[in-house]
Scaffold this active site. Structure first.
Site, PDB file in Angstrom:
ATOM      1  N   HIS A  43      -7.181  -5.708   2.209  1.00 30.45           N
ATOM      2  CA  HIS A  43      -6.033  -5.194   2.956  1.00 30.45           C
ATOM      3  C   HIS A  43      -5.506  -6.311   3.859  1.00 30.45           C
ATOM      4  O   HIS A  43      -6.291  -6.938   4.594  1.00 30.45           O
ATOM      5  CB  HIS A  43      -6.442  -4.024   3.856  1.00 30.45           C
ATOM      6  CG  HIS A  43      -6.945  -2.821   3.131  1.00 30.45           C
ATOM      7  ND1 HIS A  43      -6.179  -1.698   2.928  1.00 30.45           N
ATOM      8  CD2 HIS A  43      -8.156  -2.559   2.567  1.00 30.45           C
ATOM      9  CE1 HIS A  43      -6.891  -0.790   2.269  1.00 30.45           C
ATOM     10  NE2 HIS A  43      -8.101  -1.286   2.040  1.00 30.45           N
TER      11      HIS A  43
ATOM     12  N   ASN B 109     -12.997  -2.881   2.693  1.00 34.07           N
ATOM     13  CA  ASN B 109     -13.835  -1.705   2.898  1.00 34.07           C
ATOM     14  C   ASN B 109     -14.847  -1.632   1.757  1.00 34.07           C
ATOM     15  O   ASN B 109     -14.493  -1.859   0.598  1.00 34.07           O
ATOM     16  CB  ASN B 109     -12.975  -0.434   2.910  1.00 34.07           C
ATOM     17  CG  ASN B 109     -11.980  -0.433   4.060  1.00 34.07           C
ATOM     18  OD1 ASN B 109     -12.281  -0.932   5.142  1.00 34.07           O
ATOM     19  ND2 ASN B 109     -10.801   0.116   3.826  1.00 34.07           N
TER      20      ASN B 109
ATOM     21  N   VAL C 282     -11.037   3.148  -3.555  1.00 34.92           N
ATOM     22  CA  VAL C 282     -10.720   2.629  -4.888  1.00 34.92           C
ATOM     23  C   VAL C 282     -11.763   1.570  -5.222  1.00 34.92           C
ATOM     24  O   VAL C 282     -11.905   0.582  -4.499  1.00 34.92           O
ATOM     25  CB  VAL C 282      -9.299   2.016  -4.939  1.00 34.92           C
ATOM     26  CG1 VAL C 282      -9.038   1.401  -6.313  1.00 34.92           C
ATOM     27  CG2 VAL C 282      -8.237   3.066  -4.619  1.00 34.92           C
TER      28      VAL C 282
ATOM     29  N   ASP D  29       0.843  -1.196   0.000  1.00 32.68           N
ATOM     30  CA  ASP D  29       0.000   0.000   0.000  1.00 32.68           C
ATOM     31  C   ASP D  29       0.883   1.253   0.000  1.00 32.68           C
ATOM     32  O   ASP D  29       1.897   1.317   0.679  1.00 32.68           O
ATOM     33  CB  ASP D  29      -0.917  -0.003   1.231  1.00 32.68           C
ATOM     34  CG  ASP D  29      -2.087   0.955   1.075  1.00 32.68           C
ATOM     35  OD1 ASP D  29      -3.227   0.477   0.965  1.00 32.68           O
ATOM     36  OD2 ASP D  29      -1.861   2.181   1.050  1.00 32.68           O
TER      37      ASP D  29
ATOM     38  N   HIS E 269     -10.412  -5.070  -3.323  1.00 33.62           N
ATOM     39  CA  HIS E 269      -9.080  -5.416  -2.811  1.00 33.62           C
ATOM     40  C   HIS E 269      -9.203  -5.754  -1.344  1.00 33.62           C
ATOM     41  O   HIS E 269     -10.101  -5.267  -0.645  1.00 33.62           O
ATOM     42  CB  HIS E 269      -8.096  -4.263  -3.022  1.00 33.62           C
ATOM     43  CG  HIS E 269      -8.604  -2.948  -2.502  1.00 33.62           C
ATOM     44  ND1 HIS E 269      -9.520  -2.193  -3.197  1.00 33.62           N
ATOM     45  CD2 HIS E 269      -8.362  -2.284  -1.353  1.00 33.62           C
ATOM     46  CE1 HIS E 269      -9.812  -1.113  -2.500  1.00 33.62           C
ATOM     47  NE2 HIS E 269      -9.128  -1.142  -1.371  1.00 33.62           N
TER      48      HIS E 269
END
Ligand code: AMP
Ligand code: ZN
Length: 115
Positions: free
Chosen positions: A103, A88, A97, A31, A101
């Site tokens: 994290h 998220n 975004v 990240d 994805h």
């Protein structure tokens, strides 16, 4: 693949990123703004906007993502101490975004409940 999507560009090799792992289904990058000593993003190669857009056909992909998380946790040495995998979704979830994805966060004691 959409040209405007930063994660499509990264998984397609058109934008730079620090790639830590990749296979036919996912690309894992560091990240840009790490929130923990280890902060990786596990990004499916296929453009899926949010977790809400997953279907039954994506079950194997999601299972694979968690296997990759475990493999990296072992290889990077934080499996035993612990880590967190977070998705998220939309505004209240803090998504910024719109390409799904996961994290992978580790390297410090993570607070609960999250902020
Ligand atoms: P989210 O807020 O859950 O959508 O997460 C998006 C994450 O992508 C944030 O943690 C950003 O720091 C990270 N990010 C955005 N652009 C890039 C990039 N070009 N390379 C690496 N990480 C990025
Ligand atoms: Zn995309």
């Amino acid at each position: 693949m959409t040209d405007q999507c930063i994660f499509c560009r990264i998984t397609g090799g058109q934008s730079p990123a620090r790639v830590r792992y990749q296979d036919d289904q996912v690309v894992v990058i560091e990240d840009l703004a790490p929130q923990a000593p280890h902060h990786l993003l596990i990004i499916p190669r296929r453009h899926i906007s949010t977790v809400l857009d997953l279907t039954g056909e994506d079950s194997r992909l999601v299972g694979h993502v968690y296997q990759v998380a475990g493999k990296l946790a072992r290889e990077l040495g934080f499996a035993e101490k612990g880590f967190r995998v977070v998705v998220n979704c939309n505004r209240d979830g803090g998504q910024t975004v719109w390409h799904l994805h996961f994290h992978l966060l580790a390297g410090r004691r993570l607070r609960w409940p999250p902020g």
